[in-house]
Design an enzyme around this catalytic site. Structure first.
Site, PDB file in Angstrom:
ATOM      1  N   HIS A   1       0.841  -1.224   0.000  1.00  0.00           N
ATOM      2  CA  HIS A   1       0.000   0.000   0.000  1.00  0.00           C
ATOM      3  C   HIS A   1       0.867   1.262   0.000  1.00  0.00           C
ATOM      4  O   HIS A   1       0.442   2.311   0.477  1.00  0.00           O
ATOM      5  CB  HIS A   1      -0.946   0.038   1.207  1.00  0.00           C
TER       6      HIS A   1
ATOM      7  N   GLU B   1       9.806   8.020 -16.522  1.00  0.00           N
ATOM      8  CA  GLU B   1       8.448   8.523 -16.766  1.00  0.00           C
ATOM      9  C   GLU B   1       7.927   8.091 -18.134  1.00  0.00           C
ATOM     10  O   GLU B   1       6.764   7.732 -18.292  1.00  0.00           O
ATOM     11  CB  GLU B   1       8.435  10.050 -16.678  1.00  0.00           C
TER      12      GLU B   1
END
Ligand code: ARG
Length: 465
Positions: free
Chosen positions: A161, A295
């Site tokens: 998480h 990216e």
């Protein structure tokens, strides 16, 4: 472009083609990438026509020499395309006929562009799919190298998480990506094995009345086998869809790696420094150093997924057998594999030159709460049921989070824990205790490194690298 002969179908259709038709239906602008494969397929077809007695030795020789000339012209950039060359197959055949005259006009005997284009594309995929698998293999080799040279003290928090969970060795983290890419190589192997079928000899859709031998042509081209059904041979693009899926899933893996590099190179994490040669600056802010490769590996996953879903949509409504819609197979395939290839090479460069910052990793991992599971397991060893131990340690962590005492202090004061409980809080202890097979600690990671070396060697045999 010069304006010479009409299209291949002169005879049935007498009016010259409109510019609108040519502009809309052409595929030459992208299927020129198939030139070498088209010529290879044509050579095998000519030899097959020779074996069938449809071309004599002089004609075979003339056509093969014309194909050599065409190959050379295409390679040198001197090949003159004409207005009616709607695709690479048309262009090559037209030029062969110009060079070899009536022998050249026999090249297309018993063949259709339908079986021809399917053959070309399978030849293309055999080479380019293999190249993607090799590049994946090289990235894995780099990850393995970096993992093997990381030390036993190089550990960082493992996250679930995106919250700190339990510490893991850096090598373990890098190898997690290694195994995902190993599955990609497996998938390439599987998809390329299934794609290893020659459609040549299926003709337009139904085979031929001429004495052709598709088995011999398949063998000549190095395919594992020929098609079983001529309708399927010209309409099947499963091999394209499968390659697109393999590429899409692999690009998703690269995207997730990219996302981590973006996080890890941020000042907030500071776990890695990207080498200058693999980082970019800002045109305005002099302070910036940006992880653009990471990216773009992430961003380009969008287009590769689009190539897959777009092409599946193209296929879904098509009746047997060849339909012109199938011409839409090439651009997504070419784009997906070239995007993937470029991403693999660039990310390998990033990992090759990446500087790890182990002290930042350790500082993030050496917080006492990451030992919480180990403290609970200590209680389990002393006989407490795990669910009760979980609750007990949970309330210690909760007490510590109110600020007065640290978790380690709360645990030390708890008499349900034995005297050596505080060992769990020694720096690096939590990772050293991860000892089960496949786990994140030094012993299983060292075994895992050996397994990874074995896997890489197996792959190298298949890839012939
Ligand atoms: N350019 C076409 C393609 O890529 C070649 C096959 C054309 N076949 C036809 N029957 N018009 O699919």
């Amino acid at each position: 472009m010069t304006d010479v002969p009409g299209p291949l179908w002169r005879g049935r259709i007498v009016e010259p083609p409109s510019d609108d038709l040519l502009r809309f239906t052409e595929s030459l602008s992208f299927d020129v990438a198939l030139a070498a494969d088209d010529i290879e397929g044509s050579r095998a077809h000519v030899r097959g026509l020779g074996r069938a007695g449809l071309l004599d030795d002089g004609e075979i020789d003339a056509v093969l020499r014309a194909l050599d000339t065409v190959a050379e012209e295409l390679r040198a950039g001197s090949f003159q395309f004409v207005r009616t060359d709607e695709d690479i197959h048309t262009a090559v055949e037209r030029r062969v006929t110009e060079i070899a005259g009536s022998a050249g006009a026999k090249l297309h005997t018993g063949r259709s562009r339908n079986d021809q284009v399917a053959t070309d594309l399978r030849l293309w995929l055999r080479r380019e799919g293999h190249a993607c698998a090799v590049r994946t293999h090289l990235l894995q080799a780099t990850l393995l190298d970096r993992a093997a040279s990381a030390g036993e003290d190089d550990y960082l928090p493992g996250y679930t998480h995106l919250q700190r969970a339990q510490p893991v060795l850096l090598a373990h983290h890098l190898l997690a990506h290694f195994w995902a890419f190993a599955r990609d190589v497996d998938r390439w192997r599987d998809a390329l094995t299934r794609a290893d079928v020659s459609p040549l000899g299926a003709g337009a859709l139904a085979g031929s009345s001429l004495p052709l031998d598709p088995d011999a042509v398949a063998e000549d081209l190095g395919f594992a086998r020929r098609f079983e059904n001529s309708l399927d041979a010209v309409s099947d693009r499963d091999f394209v869809a499968e390659a697109l899926f393999v590429a899409a899933l692999e690009q998703v893996h690269l995207s997730r790696v990219g996302e981590e590099l973006v996080l890890w190179s941020s000042e907030e994490f500071g776990f890695v420094r990207i080498a200058d040669a693999y980082a970019t600056g800002s045109s305005m802010m002099p302070n910036k150093k940006n992880p653009d490769i990471a990216e773009l590996a992430r961003g380009k996953a969008g287009r590769v997924l689009g190539n897959l879903t777009g092409f599946l949509a193209t296929l879904k409504g098509l009746p047997l057998s060849y339909n012109r819609d199938l011409q839409e197979d090439k651009e997504p395939l070419f784009d997906a594999l070239s995007t993937l290839s470029l991403s693999l090479v660039a990310l390998r460069g990033v990992f090759d030159t990446l500087e790890f910052v182990p002290e930042r990793m350790r500082a993030a991992a050496d917080v006492d709460v990451v030992a919480a599971t180990d403290v609970a397991e200590q209680l389990v060893r002393e006989g407490m049921p795990f669910r009760d131990a979980h609750a007990a340690v949970g309330s210690m962590v909760r007490e510590a989070s109110s600020g007065e005492r640290s978790f380690a202090e709360v645990a030390a004061a708890d008499d349900r824990l034995g005297p050596d409980a505080h060992d769990a809080f020694l720096a690096g202890e939590a990772v050293r205790r991860r000892s089960t097979p496949g786990g994140a600690g030094p012993a299983p990671v060292s075994a895992q490194l050996d397994q990874a070396r074995v896997r890489l060697a197996d792959q190298a045999t298949w890839l012939r690298v």
